[in-house]
Design a protein around this motif. Structure first.
Motif, short mmCIF file in Angstrom:
data_model
loop_
_atom_site.label_atom_id
_atom_site.label_comp_id
_atom_site.label_asym_id
_atom_site.label_seq_id
_atom_site.Cartn_x
_atom_site.Cartn_y
_atom_site.Cartn_z
N UNK A 141 0.83 -1.21 0.00
CA UNK A 141 0.00 0.00 0.00
C UNK A 141 0.86 1.25 0.00
N UNK A 142 1.94 1.24 0.80
CA UNK A 142 2.85 2.39 0.82
C UNK A 142 3.51 2.58 -0.55
N UNK A 143 3.87 1.49 -1.19
CA UNK A 143 4.50 1.59 -2.51
C UNK A 143 3.57 2.28 -3.50
N UNK A 144 2.33 1.84 -3.53
CA UNK A 144 1.37 2.46 -4.45
C UNK A 144 1.20 3.94 -4.15
N UNK A 145 1.10 4.28 -2.88
CA UNK A 145 0.86 5.68 -2.49
C UNK A 145 2.03 6.58 -2.83
N UNK A 146 3.22 6.02 -3.01
CA UNK A 146 4.41 6.83 -3.29
C UNK A 146 4.93 6.67 -4.71
N UNK A 147 4.19 5.94 -5.55
CA UNK A 147 4.62 5.73 -6.93
C UNK A 147 3.45 6.06 -7.86
N UNK A 148 3.50 7.25 -8.40
CA UNK A 148 2.40 7.77 -9.23
C UNK A 148 2.11 6.82 -10.39
N UNK A 149 0.81 6.59 -10.62
CA UNK A 149 0.39 5.80 -11.76
C UNK A 149 0.44 4.30 -11.56
N UNK A 150 0.90 3.85 -10.40
CA UNK A 150 1.02 2.42 -10.17
C UNK A 150 -0.29 1.85 -9.61
N UNK A 151 -0.51 0.57 -9.86
CA UNK A 151 -1.63 -0.15 -9.27
C UNK A 151 -1.15 -1.55 -8.92
N UNK A 152 -1.87 -2.21 -8.03
CA UNK A 152 -1.39 -3.52 -7.59
C UNK A 152 -2.55 -4.37 -7.09
N UNK A 153 -2.30 -5.67 -7.07
CA UNK A 153 -3.16 -6.60 -6.36
C UNK A 153 -2.26 -7.47 -5.49
N UNK A 154 -2.83 -8.01 -4.43
CA UNK A 154 -2.13 -8.97 -3.58
C UNK A 154 -2.91 -10.27 -3.63
N UNK A 155 -2.27 -11.32 -4.14
CA UNK A 155 -2.93 -12.62 -4.16
C UNK A 155 -2.57 -13.38 -2.87
N UNK A 156 -3.60 -13.88 -2.19
CA UNK A 156 -3.46 -14.47 -0.87
C UNK A 156 -3.31 -15.99 -0.95
N UNK A 157 -2.09 -16.48 -1.13
CA UNK A 157 -1.88 -17.93 -1.17
C UNK A 157 -2.10 -18.57 0.20
N UNK A 158 -1.88 -17.81 1.26
CA UNK A 158 -2.00 -18.37 2.62
C UNK A 158 -3.40 -18.95 2.82
N UNK A 159 -4.42 -18.20 2.42
CA UNK A 159 -5.78 -18.68 2.57
C UNK A 159 -6.06 -19.88 1.66
N UNK A 160 -5.63 -19.80 0.41
CA UNK A 160 -5.92 -20.88 -0.52
C UNK A 160 -5.20 -22.17 -0.16
N UNK A 161 -3.95 -22.08 0.26
CA UNK A 161 -3.23 -23.29 0.67
C UNK A 161 -3.92 -23.94 1.88
#
Length: 396
Positions: free
Chosen positions: A321-341
Protein backbone atom coordinates in the motif's frame (compact mmCIF):
# COMPACT_ATOMS: atom_id res chain seq x y z
CA UNK A 1 40.98 21.90 -9.00
CA UNK A 2 43.39 21.35 -6.12
CA UNK A 3 43.43 18.02 -4.32
CA UNK A 4 42.11 19.72 -1.18
CA UNK A 5 39.16 21.27 -3.00
CA UNK A 6 38.45 17.95 -4.71
CA UNK A 7 38.30 16.12 -1.38
CA UNK A 8 36.07 18.80 0.13
CA UNK A 9 33.74 18.58 -2.86
CA UNK A 10 33.52 14.79 -2.54
CA UNK A 11 32.81 15.01 1.17
CA UNK A 12 30.14 17.64 0.59
CA UNK A 13 28.46 15.51 -2.09
CA UNK A 14 28.47 12.53 0.22
CA UNK A 15 27.01 14.53 3.09
CA UNK A 16 24.19 15.78 0.83
CA UNK A 17 23.27 12.34 -0.51
CA UNK A 18 19.82 11.16 0.45
CA UNK A 19 18.65 7.60 0.90
CA UNK A 20 15.90 6.26 -1.37
CA UNK A 21 12.47 5.12 -0.18
CA UNK A 22 12.65 2.21 2.30
CA UNK A 23 16.45 2.26 2.29
CA UNK A 24 18.70 2.07 5.37
CA UNK A 25 19.57 5.44 6.85
CA UNK A 26 21.23 4.63 10.16
CA UNK A 27 22.42 2.06 12.65
CA UNK A 28 25.61 0.97 14.37
CA UNK A 29 28.45 1.06 11.84
CA UNK A 30 26.31 2.65 9.12
CA UNK A 31 28.32 5.06 6.93
CA UNK A 32 25.77 5.77 4.21
CA UNK A 33 23.14 8.54 3.88
CA UNK A 34 21.33 9.51 7.06
CA UNK A 35 18.60 11.66 5.48
CA UNK A 36 15.83 10.52 3.17
CA UNK A 37 14.31 11.68 -0.09
CA UNK A 38 11.33 14.00 0.06
CA UNK A 39 8.25 12.45 1.65
CA UNK A 40 10.24 9.97 3.74
CA UNK A 41 11.82 10.22 7.15
CA UNK A 42 14.55 8.20 8.82
CA UNK A 43 12.91 6.10 11.54
CA UNK A 44 14.82 4.15 14.20
CA UNK A 45 14.04 0.40 14.14
CA UNK A 46 16.77 -0.92 16.43
CA UNK A 47 20.40 -0.16 17.31
CA UNK A 48 21.56 -1.63 14.01
CA UNK A 49 18.93 -0.39 11.58
CA UNK A 50 17.02 2.78 10.78
CA UNK A 51 14.88 3.02 7.65
CA UNK A 52 13.41 5.65 5.30
CA UNK A 53 9.64 5.26 5.60
CA UNK A 54 6.75 7.41 4.34
CA UNK A 55 5.97 10.38 6.59
CA UNK A 56 7.45 13.60 7.88
CA UNK A 57 7.64 12.96 11.64
CA UNK A 58 10.48 11.14 13.32
CA UNK A 59 9.23 8.31 15.50
CA UNK A 60 10.24 5.02 17.00
CA UNK A 61 8.09 2.30 15.52
CA UNK A 62 7.29 -1.02 17.14
CA UNK A 63 5.14 -3.75 15.65
CA UNK A 64 3.31 -6.49 17.45
CA UNK A 65 3.16 -10.05 16.18
CA UNK A 66 0.10 -10.64 14.02
CA UNK A 67 -1.74 -13.95 14.18
CA UNK A 68 -4.11 -14.75 11.31
CA UNK A 69 -7.31 -16.63 12.03
CA UNK A 70 -9.24 -18.80 9.63
CA UNK A 71 -12.76 -20.15 9.40
CA UNK A 72 -14.51 -22.59 7.12
CA UNK A 73 -14.90 -19.87 4.51
CA UNK A 74 -12.20 -18.60 2.17
CA UNK A 75 -11.57 -15.38 4.05
CA UNK A 76 -9.34 -14.44 6.94
CA UNK A 77 -9.08 -11.48 9.27
CA UNK A 78 -5.89 -9.93 10.55
CA UNK A 79 -5.52 -7.21 13.17
CA UNK A 80 -2.18 -5.47 13.54
CA UNK A 81 -1.32 -3.01 16.30
CA UNK A 82 1.22 -0.40 15.26
CA UNK A 83 2.78 2.32 17.36
CA UNK A 84 3.71 5.20 15.07
CA UNK A 85 3.25 8.88 14.29
CA UNK A 86 3.54 8.48 10.54
CA UNK A 87 0.77 8.19 7.97
CA UNK A 88 -1.20 4.96 8.31
CA UNK A 89 -3.46 3.24 5.80
CA UNK A 90 -6.76 1.56 6.60
CA UNK A 91 -7.71 -1.07 4.06
CA UNK A 92 -10.93 -3.11 4.04
CA UNK A 93 -11.61 -5.73 1.38
CA UNK A 94 -14.84 -7.64 0.93
CA UNK A 95 -15.81 -10.14 -1.72
CA UNK A 96 -16.97 -7.39 -4.04
CA UNK A 97 -15.43 -4.10 -3.00
CA UNK A 98 -12.18 -2.67 -1.76
CA UNK A 99 -11.76 0.66 -0.01
CA UNK A 100 -8.55 2.41 0.91
CA UNK A 101 -8.16 5.48 3.05
CA UNK A 102 -5.20 7.23 4.60
CA UNK A 103 -4.93 9.17 7.80
CA UNK A 104 -2.18 10.84 9.78
CA UNK A 105 -2.21 10.24 13.50
CA UNK A 106 -0.21 11.69 16.36
CA UNK A 107 -1.32 9.15 18.92
CA UNK A 108 1.08 6.56 20.22
CA UNK A 109 -0.85 3.61 18.82
CA UNK A 110 -3.28 2.82 16.04
CA UNK A 111 -5.09 -0.35 15.19
CA UNK A 112 -5.45 -1.32 11.56
CA UNK A 113 -7.88 -4.10 10.69
CA UNK A 114 -7.56 -5.80 7.35
CA UNK A 115 -10.00 -8.40 6.10
CA UNK A 116 -8.87 -10.25 3.00
CA UNK A 117 -10.61 -12.71 0.77
CA UNK A 118 -8.59 -15.05 -1.41
CA UNK A 119 -7.84 -12.02 -3.55
CA UNK A 120 -6.86 -8.64 -2.16
CA UNK A 121 -6.51 -5.75 -4.54
CA UNK A 122 -5.83 -2.06 -4.75
CA UNK A 123 -8.84 0.06 -5.62
CA UNK A 124 -9.90 0.97 -9.14
CA UNK A 125 -7.10 -0.12 -11.50
CA UNK A 126 -7.29 1.88 -14.70
CA UNK A 127 -10.02 0.91 -17.14
CA UNK A 128 -9.15 -0.56 -20.51
CA UNK A 129 -6.02 -2.09 -18.99
CA UNK A 130 -6.07 -5.68 -20.25
CA UNK A 131 -2.72 -7.31 -19.62
CA UNK A 132 -0.94 -9.03 -22.51
CA UNK A 133 2.52 -9.60 -21.04
CA UNK A 134 3.34 -11.09 -17.63
CA UNK A 135 6.86 -10.88 -16.19
CA UNK A 136 6.99 -13.34 -13.29
CA UNK A 137 9.61 -13.23 -10.51
CA UNK A 138 9.93 -15.74 -7.71
CA UNK A 139 11.52 -18.93 -6.38
CA UNK A 140 10.99 -22.64 -7.13
CA UNK A 141 7.21 -22.26 -6.90
CA UNK A 142 7.52 -19.94 -9.91
CA UNK A 143 10.42 -21.59 -11.77
CA UNK A 144 9.52 -23.06 -15.15
CA UNK A 145 12.90 -23.16 -16.91
CA UNK A 146 12.35 -20.07 -19.09
CA UNK A 147 15.41 -18.70 -20.90
CA UNK A 148 14.95 -14.98 -21.68
CA UNK A 149 17.24 -15.32 -24.69
CA UNK A 150 15.44 -18.37 -26.11
CA UNK A 151 12.15 -18.75 -27.95
CA UNK A 152 9.80 -15.94 -26.93
CA UNK A 153 6.16 -16.51 -25.92
CA UNK A 154 3.60 -16.41 -28.72
CA UNK A 155 -0.10 -17.05 -29.29
CA UNK A 156 0.54 -20.73 -30.00
CA UNK A 157 3.18 -21.05 -27.26
CA UNK A 158 2.37 -18.64 -24.40
CA UNK A 159 5.33 -19.81 -22.25
CA UNK A 160 7.96 -19.50 -24.97
CA UNK A 161 10.53 -21.98 -23.76
CA UNK A 162 10.38 -24.70 -22.64
CA UNK A 163 7.01 -25.44 -24.18
CA UNK A 164 4.05 -26.01 -21.85
CA UNK A 165 4.09 -27.23 -19.11
CA UNK A 166 7.72 -26.16 -18.75
CA UNK A 167 10.38 -27.46 -16.37
CA UNK A 168 8.70 -27.06 -12.99
CA UNK A 169 8.93 -28.41 -9.43
CA UNK A 170 5.33 -29.67 -9.49
CA UNK A 171 5.79 -32.63 -11.81
CA UNK A 172 3.58 -30.89 -14.35
CA UNK A 173 2.28 -27.39 -14.96
CA UNK A 174 2.65 -24.66 -12.34
CA UNK A 175 0.42 -21.67 -11.69
CA UNK A 176 1.98 -19.64 -14.52
CA UNK A 177 1.36 -22.18 -17.25
CA UNK A 178 -2.14 -23.00 -16.03
CA UNK A 179 -3.13 -19.33 -15.79
CA UNK A 180 -2.18 -18.62 -19.41
CA UNK A 181 -3.69 -21.84 -20.81
CA UNK A 182 -6.47 -23.49 -18.79
CA UNK A 183 -7.81 -20.32 -17.19
CA UNK A 184 -6.95 -17.67 -19.77
CA UNK A 185 -9.59 -15.12 -20.71
CA UNK A 186 -7.51 -13.46 -23.43
CA UNK A 187 -4.08 -13.92 -24.97
CA UNK A 188 -1.38 -13.48 -22.36
CA UNK A 189 2.34 -14.20 -22.74
CA UNK A 190 4.26 -15.26 -19.64
CA UNK A 191 7.98 -14.78 -19.01
CA UNK A 192 9.07 -16.82 -16.00
CA UNK A 193 12.16 -15.51 -14.22
CA UNK A 194 11.80 -17.63 -11.07
CA UNK A 195 14.94 -19.30 -9.72
CA UNK A 196 14.79 -22.31 -7.42
CA UNK A 197 16.01 -21.42 -3.95
CA UNK A 198 15.77 -17.67 -4.60
CA UNK A 199 15.23 -15.14 -1.83
CA UNK A 200 14.56 -11.40 -1.95
CA UNK A 201 18.02 -10.28 -0.85
CA UNK A 202 21.11 -12.50 -0.51
CA UNK A 203 22.57 -10.18 2.14
CA UNK A 204 19.52 -10.75 4.37
CA UNK A 205 18.45 -14.32 3.57
CA UNK A 206 21.00 -16.28 1.59
CA UNK A 207 19.45 -18.22 -1.32
CA UNK A 208 20.07 -21.97 -1.33
CA UNK A 209 21.53 -21.85 -4.85
CA UNK A 210 23.24 -18.48 -4.46
CA UNK A 211 20.91 -16.46 -6.71
CA UNK A 212 18.23 -14.02 -5.59
CA UNK A 213 15.74 -11.50 -6.97
CA UNK A 214 18.52 -9.12 -8.02
CA UNK A 215 19.75 -11.73 -10.54
CA UNK A 216 16.25 -12.15 -11.95
CA UNK A 217 15.78 -8.40 -12.36
CA UNK A 218 19.24 -8.09 -13.91
CA UNK A 219 18.29 -10.66 -16.57
CA UNK A 220 15.02 -8.80 -17.19
CA UNK A 221 16.86 -5.51 -17.62
CA UNK A 222 19.34 -7.03 -20.06
CA UNK A 223 16.68 -8.55 -22.29
CA UNK A 224 13.48 -6.53 -21.91
CA UNK A 225 14.11 -3.06 -20.49
CA UNK A 226 14.71 -1.46 -23.90
CA UNK A 227 11.24 -1.64 -25.35
CA UNK A 228 12.36 -0.08 -28.63
CA UNK A 229 14.67 -2.95 -29.58
CA UNK A 230 13.63 -6.04 -27.65
CA UNK A 231 10.89 -7.15 -30.04
CA UNK A 232 8.37 -7.70 -27.21
CA UNK A 233 5.76 -4.92 -27.39
CA UNK A 234 5.18 -4.51 -23.67
CA UNK A 235 3.93 -1.22 -22.31
CA UNK A 236 3.24 0.17 -18.86
CA UNK A 237 -0.47 -0.37 -19.46
CA UNK A 238 -0.52 -3.88 -20.95
CA UNK A 239 2.08 -5.57 -18.73
CA UNK A 240 1.98 -7.10 -15.25
CA UNK A 241 4.98 -7.68 -12.99
CA UNK A 242 4.45 -10.24 -10.23
CA UNK A 243 6.67 -11.17 -7.29
CA UNK A 244 6.20 -14.36 -5.24
CA UNK A 245 8.73 -14.72 -2.39
CA UNK A 246 8.74 -15.68 1.26
CA UNK A 247 9.10 -19.46 1.46
CA UNK A 248 12.90 -19.46 1.34
CA UNK A 249 13.24 -16.08 3.07
CA UNK A 250 11.32 -17.43 6.06
CA UNK A 251 12.86 -20.90 6.28
CA UNK A 252 16.50 -19.80 6.06
CA UNK A 253 15.98 -17.17 8.78
CA UNK A 254 13.83 -19.25 11.13
CA UNK A 255 16.51 -19.35 13.83
CA UNK A 256 16.67 -15.56 14.12
CA UNK A 257 15.15 -13.89 17.17
CA UNK A 258 14.76 -10.43 15.62
CA UNK A 259 12.28 -11.23 12.84
CA UNK A 260 9.94 -8.44 13.88
CA UNK A 261 12.40 -5.93 12.44
CA UNK A 262 14.25 -8.28 10.10
CA UNK A 263 11.08 -8.99 8.09
CA UNK A 264 10.80 -5.28 7.42
CA UNK A 265 14.38 -5.20 6.14
CA UNK A 266 13.60 -7.96 3.65
CA UNK A 267 10.34 -6.36 2.52
CA UNK A 268 12.10 -2.98 2.24
CA UNK A 269 14.54 -4.63 -0.16
CA UNK A 270 11.62 -6.15 -2.07
CA UNK A 271 10.09 -2.69 -2.53
CA UNK A 272 13.43 -1.16 -3.50
CA UNK A 273 13.82 -3.77 -6.22
CA UNK A 274 10.21 -3.26 -7.29
CA UNK A 275 11.12 0.42 -7.58
CA UNK A 276 13.83 -0.57 -10.07
CA UNK A 277 11.17 -2.16 -12.27
CA UNK A 278 9.03 0.96 -11.82
CA UNK A 279 11.92 3.11 -13.04
CA UNK A 280 11.89 1.16 -16.32
CA UNK A 281 8.16 1.68 -16.83
CA UNK A 282 6.48 -1.05 -14.78
CA UNK A 283 3.17 0.19 -13.40
CA UNK A 284 1.02 -2.89 -12.72
CA UNK A 285 2.14 -5.22 -9.94
CA UNK A 286 0.93 -8.39 -8.27
CA UNK A 287 2.46 -9.30 -4.91
CA UNK A 288 1.87 -12.89 -3.81
CA UNK A 289 2.04 -13.49 -0.09
CA UNK A 290 3.62 -16.47 1.66
CA UNK A 291 1.74 -19.76 1.91
CA UNK A 292 1.55 -21.54 5.30
CA UNK A 293 5.26 -22.47 5.30
CA UNK A 294 4.87 -24.17 8.71
CA UNK A 295 2.85 -26.88 6.92
CA UNK A 296 5.72 -27.90 4.62
CA UNK A 297 6.62 -31.52 5.43
CA UNK A 298 10.23 -30.45 6.03
CA UNK A 299 9.31 -28.12 8.92
CA UNK A 300 5.77 -29.23 9.76
CA UNK A 301 4.35 -27.57 12.87
CA UNK A 302 7.25 -25.17 13.47
CA UNK A 303 5.73 -22.47 15.71
CA UNK A 304 8.38 -19.84 14.95
CA UNK A 305 7.83 -20.21 11.21
CA UNK A 306 4.07 -19.94 11.66
CA UNK A 307 4.52 -16.66 13.50
CA UNK A 308 6.94 -15.36 10.89
CA UNK A 309 4.57 -16.19 8.04
CA UNK A 310 1.78 -14.24 9.74
CA UNK A 311 4.12 -11.30 10.24
CA UNK A 312 5.37 -11.45 6.64
CA UNK A 313 1.89 -11.43 5.15
CA UNK A 314 0.59 -8.64 7.36
CA UNK A 315 3.59 -6.43 6.67
CA UNK A 316 3.52 -7.17 2.93
CA UNK A 317 0.05 -5.60 2.74
CA UNK A 318 1.33 -2.44 4.42
CA UNK A 319 4.46 -2.20 2.28
CA UNK A 320 2.48 -2.73 -0.93
CA UNK A 321 0.00 0.00 0.00
CA UNK A 322 2.85 2.39 0.82
CA UNK A 323 4.50 1.59 -2.51
CA UNK A 324 1.37 2.46 -4.45
CA UNK A 325 0.86 5.68 -2.49
CA UNK A 326 4.41 6.83 -3.29
CA UNK A 327 4.62 5.73 -6.93
CA UNK A 328 2.40 7.77 -9.23
CA UNK A 329 0.39 5.80 -11.76
CA UNK A 330 1.02 2.42 -10.17
CA UNK A 331 -1.63 -0.15 -9.27
CA UNK A 332 -1.39 -3.52 -7.59
CA UNK A 333 -3.16 -6.60 -6.36
CA UNK A 334 -2.13 -8.97 -3.58
CA UNK A 335 -2.93 -12.62 -4.16
CA UNK A 336 -3.46 -14.47 -0.87
CA UNK A 337 -1.88 -17.93 -1.17
CA UNK A 338 -2.00 -18.37 2.62
CA UNK A 339 -5.78 -18.68 2.57
CA UNK A 340 -5.92 -20.88 -0.52
CA UNK A 341 -3.23 -23.29 0.67
CA UNK A 342 -4.94 -23.70 4.04
CA UNK A 343 -8.29 -24.20 2.30
CA UNK A 344 -6.94 -27.17 0.35
CA UNK A 345 -4.76 -28.56 3.15
CA UNK A 346 -7.69 -28.47 5.57
CA UNK A 347 -9.94 -30.45 3.23
CA UNK A 348 -7.73 -32.27 0.69
CA UNK A 349 -10.25 -34.97 -0.21
CA UNK A 350 -12.59 -32.30 -1.58
CA UNK A 351 -9.92 -31.67 -4.22
CA UNK A 352 -9.33 -35.32 -5.04
CA UNK A 353 -6.23 -35.55 -2.86
CA UNK A 354 -5.14 -37.99 -0.18
CA UNK A 355 -6.00 -37.03 3.39
CA UNK A 356 -2.29 -37.30 4.32
CA UNK A 357 -0.97 -33.74 4.16
CA UNK A 358 2.31 -34.41 5.95
CA UNK A 359 3.50 -37.09 3.54
CA UNK A 360 4.54 -36.50 -0.06
CA UNK A 361 5.24 -38.26 -3.33
CA UNK A 362 5.26 -38.01 -7.12
CA UNK A 363 1.75 -39.47 -7.14
CA UNK A 364 -0.32 -36.39 -7.99
CA UNK A 365 -2.95 -37.35 -5.41
CA UNK A 366 -0.57 -36.20 -2.70
CA UNK A 367 -0.73 -32.48 -1.88
CA UNK A 368 3.05 -32.28 -1.56
CA UNK A 369 5.43 -33.51 -4.26
CA UNK A 370 8.42 -33.41 -1.91
CA UNK A 371 9.29 -31.86 1.44
CA UNK A 372 9.03 -28.30 0.07
CA UNK A 373 6.87 -28.19 -3.08
CA UNK A 374 3.20 -28.79 -3.88
CA UNK A 375 1.97 -31.02 -6.68
CA UNK A 376 -0.04 -29.72 -9.64
CA UNK A 377 -3.41 -29.49 -7.84
CA UNK A 378 -2.36 -26.56 -5.66
CA UNK A 379 -0.94 -24.72 -8.67
CA UNK A 380 -4.26 -25.30 -10.41
CA UNK A 381 -6.12 -23.72 -7.48
CA UNK A 382 -3.70 -20.77 -7.58
CA UNK A 383 -4.10 -20.26 -11.33
CA UNK A 384 -7.88 -20.29 -11.14
CA UNK A 385 -7.87 -17.77 -8.29
CA UNK A 386 -5.38 -15.50 -10.06
CA UNK A 387 -7.51 -15.54 -13.21
CA UNK A 388 -10.58 -14.55 -11.18
CA UNK A 389 -8.60 -11.84 -9.39
CA UNK A 390 -7.48 -10.27 -12.65
CA UNK A 391 -11.02 -10.30 -13.99
CA UNK A 392 -12.32 -8.67 -10.81
CA UNK A 393 -10.03 -5.65 -11.27
CA UNK A 394 -10.48 -5.36 -15.03
CA UNK A 395 -7.08 -6.66 -16.08
CA UNK A 396 -8.41 -9.62 -18.02
Amino acid sequence: MSLRLFLVSCLLAASQAQQSAYGQCGGNGWTGPTTCVSGYTCVYQNDWYSQCVPGSATATTTRATTTPTTSSSTSSSRTTSISTTTTSTVRTTTASTTTLSSRTTTTTSTTTTRTTTTSSSSPSPSSGSTIQHWFVFGDSYTYNGFNPWGTQPSTSNPLGNPAFPGDTTSGGANYIGLAVTTYKKSDLFAYGFGISGATVDPALAYPTQGRALDVEISMWIQQYSNRATVGVPWTSDNTLFSLFFGVNDITVTMARTDMDTYTDKILASLMNQTNTLYSYGARKFMFINAPPVDRLPAVYGNAAIKTNVARWNSRLLAFAADFKNTHAGSSYVVYDTWTDYNKVLDNPTAYGLKSDVQGYGTDQTYFWRDAYHPNVKMHDVMAQAISSLWQSVGWW
